[in-house]
Design a protein around this motif. Structure first.
Motif, PDB file in Angstrom:
ATOM      1  N   GLU A  17       4.123 -28.928   4.232  1.00  0.00           N
ATOM      2  CA  GLU A  17       4.272 -30.376   4.093  1.00  0.00           C
ATOM      3  C   GLU A  17       3.928 -30.936   2.717  1.00  0.00           C
ATOM      4  N   PRO A  18       2.773 -30.609   2.094  1.00  0.00           N
ATOM      5  CA  PRO A  18       2.473 -31.230   0.788  1.00  0.00           C
ATOM      6  C   PRO A  18       3.451 -30.834  -0.310  1.00  0.00           C
ATOM      7  N   PHE A  19       4.020 -29.647  -0.211  1.00  0.00           N
ATOM      8  CA  PHE A  19       4.995 -29.191  -1.206  1.00  0.00           C
ATOM      9  C   PHE A  19       6.304 -29.966  -1.045  1.00  0.00           C
ATOM     10  N   GLU A  20       6.724 -30.157   0.199  1.00  0.00           N
ATOM     11  CA  GLU A  20       7.951 -30.899   0.463  1.00  0.00           C
ATOM     12  C   GLU A  20       7.793 -32.381   0.120  1.00  0.00           C
ATOM     13  N   LYS A  25       3.826 -17.373   0.801  1.00  0.00           N
ATOM     14  CA  LYS A  25       2.652 -17.538  -0.064  1.00  0.00           C
ATOM     15  C   LYS A  25       3.018 -17.322  -1.525  1.00  0.00           C
ATOM     16  N   GLU A  26       3.812 -16.291  -1.786  1.00  0.00           N
ATOM     17  CA  GLU A  26       4.196 -15.988  -3.171  1.00  0.00           C
ATOM     18  C   GLU A  26       5.132 -17.065  -3.731  1.00  0.00           C
ATOM     19  N   GLU A  27       6.091 -17.515  -2.921  1.00  0.00           N
ATOM     20  CA  GLU A  27       7.028 -18.527  -3.402  1.00  0.00           C
ATOM     21  C   GLU A  27       6.308 -19.844  -3.697  1.00  0.00           C
ATOM     22  N   LEU A  28       5.376 -20.229  -2.848  1.00  0.00           N
ATOM     23  CA  LEU A  28       4.645 -21.480  -3.078  1.00  0.00           C
ATOM     24  C   LEU A  28       3.719 -21.369  -4.291  1.00  0.00           C
ATOM     25  N   HIS A  29       3.168 -20.189  -4.505  1.00  0.00           N
ATOM     26  CA  HIS A  29       2.359 -19.971  -5.712  1.00  0.00           C
ATOM     27  C   HIS A  29       3.236 -20.095  -6.960  1.00  0.00           C
ATOM     28  N   HIS A  30       4.426 -19.529  -6.891  1.00  0.00           N
ATOM     29  CA  HIS A  30       5.347 -19.613  -8.038  1.00  0.00           C
ATOM     30  C   HIS A  30       5.846 -21.043  -8.243  1.00  0.00           C
ATOM     31  N   LYS A  80      -3.742 -25.868  -1.630  1.00  0.00           N
ATOM     32  CA  LYS A  80      -3.079 -26.139  -0.345  1.00  0.00           C
ATOM     33  C   LYS A  80      -2.214 -24.974   0.123  1.00  0.00           C
ATOM     34  N   ASN A  81      -2.194 -23.881  -0.646  1.00  0.00           N
ATOM     35  CA  ASN A  81      -1.354 -22.733  -0.287  1.00  0.00           C
ATOM     36  C   ASN A  81      -2.089 -21.791   0.665  1.00  0.00           C
TER      37      ASN A  81
END
Length: 259
Positions: free
Chosen positions: A72-75, A119-124, A91-92
């Motif tokens: 949610e916070p990323f979107e 996890k990796e995509e959100l970190h990137h 938040k990841n």
């Protein structure tokens, strides 16, 4: 492992290399913002697609809701421009365990591979935002490229073939991303080049995870059927990459201005 060793299986999987005309366009200073913004969105979309697969095929509603809350916070930052990218690093985290449905033979493997990928995509995603900040590039909304749509429109409409096709498409998107990171790295400044190589190292196995899952879900005795779909989507992907494209993006085809 060297960059060339990482790239060898990726290049064998893909049906064509990125055209030089796309690289020439991508490394122009005036196109840096569109490359980084589209890359940013691609990282989020990769996480969203992995999450969709878990929620649709592997978990119950409670686990699915926990996954949505994670994203949610990323979107919200991308679609509503709410929040601060600097806070995303904290938040990841998936706040509860995700349990597979009892009747899913492949559920745990799908969850394990896709949660790690998310996890990796959100970190990137966070890292791209960090680089954009360093380069003075502000996020803005952009239109989606033809690439993903051009692949998805060929997905079969019955299960498990729908899932298998989506996994194969995921594999091609991940492999092409890695190939383009490697293609760009020698032509940009050291900060960005080092970042692209780090992404290649981190994401090089993603396409293999997708293919492994596709074969597992198809089941023993269906290897030829999966290979046929891999070849089918490989040809479509290569056509999207190697034909003229009026909309320049991270996964676009040959820039139409060069033709």
């Amino acid at each position: 492992m060297s960059t060339q060793e990482l790239l060898a299986p990726i290049n064998s999987f893909l049906k064509c290399a990125t055209p030089q005309a796309w690289i020439d366009e991508a490394i122009k200073k005036e196109n840096l913002s569109i490359i980084l913004i589209d890359h940013l969105i691609c990282e989020l979309k990769a996480g969203q697609q992995a999450m969709y697969l878990i929620r649709k095929y592997a978990v119950d509603k409670d686990s699915g809701d926990a996954l949505l809350k994670w994203l949610e916070p990323f979107e919200r930052l991308i679609y509503k421009k709410e929040g601060d990218w600097r806070e995303l690093a904290d938040k990841n985290k998936l706040t509860k365990s995700v349990i597979p449905k009892a009747n899913s033979s492949y559920g745990q493997d799908l969850i394990d591979k896709m949660v790690l990928l998310i996890k990796e995509e959100l970190h990137h995603f966070y890292q791209v935002f960090e680089i954009m900040h360093e380069y003075g590039i502000e996020y803005r909304s952009i239109t989606p490229a033809r690439y993903a749509k051009g692949l998805i429109r060929n997905v079969k409409t019955y299960e498990p073939d729908t899932l298998i096709d989506k996994l194969i498409i995921g594999a091609y998107i991940e492999a092409r991303s890695c190939e383009r990171f490697a293609a760009l790295a020698p032509h940009v400044d050291k900060r960005l080049g080092d970042f692209y190589i780090s992404l290649l190292r981190s994401e090089a196995r993603h396409y293999q995870d997708y293919i492994t899952l596709a074969k597992e879900i198809a089941g023993e005795g269906n290897e030829a059927k999966v290979e046929e779909r891999i070849q089918f989507f490989g040809e479509i992907e290569a056509e999207l990459i190697s034909t003229p494209d009026s909309d320049f993006k991270f996964h676009s085809g040959v820039p139409i201005s060069t033709n």
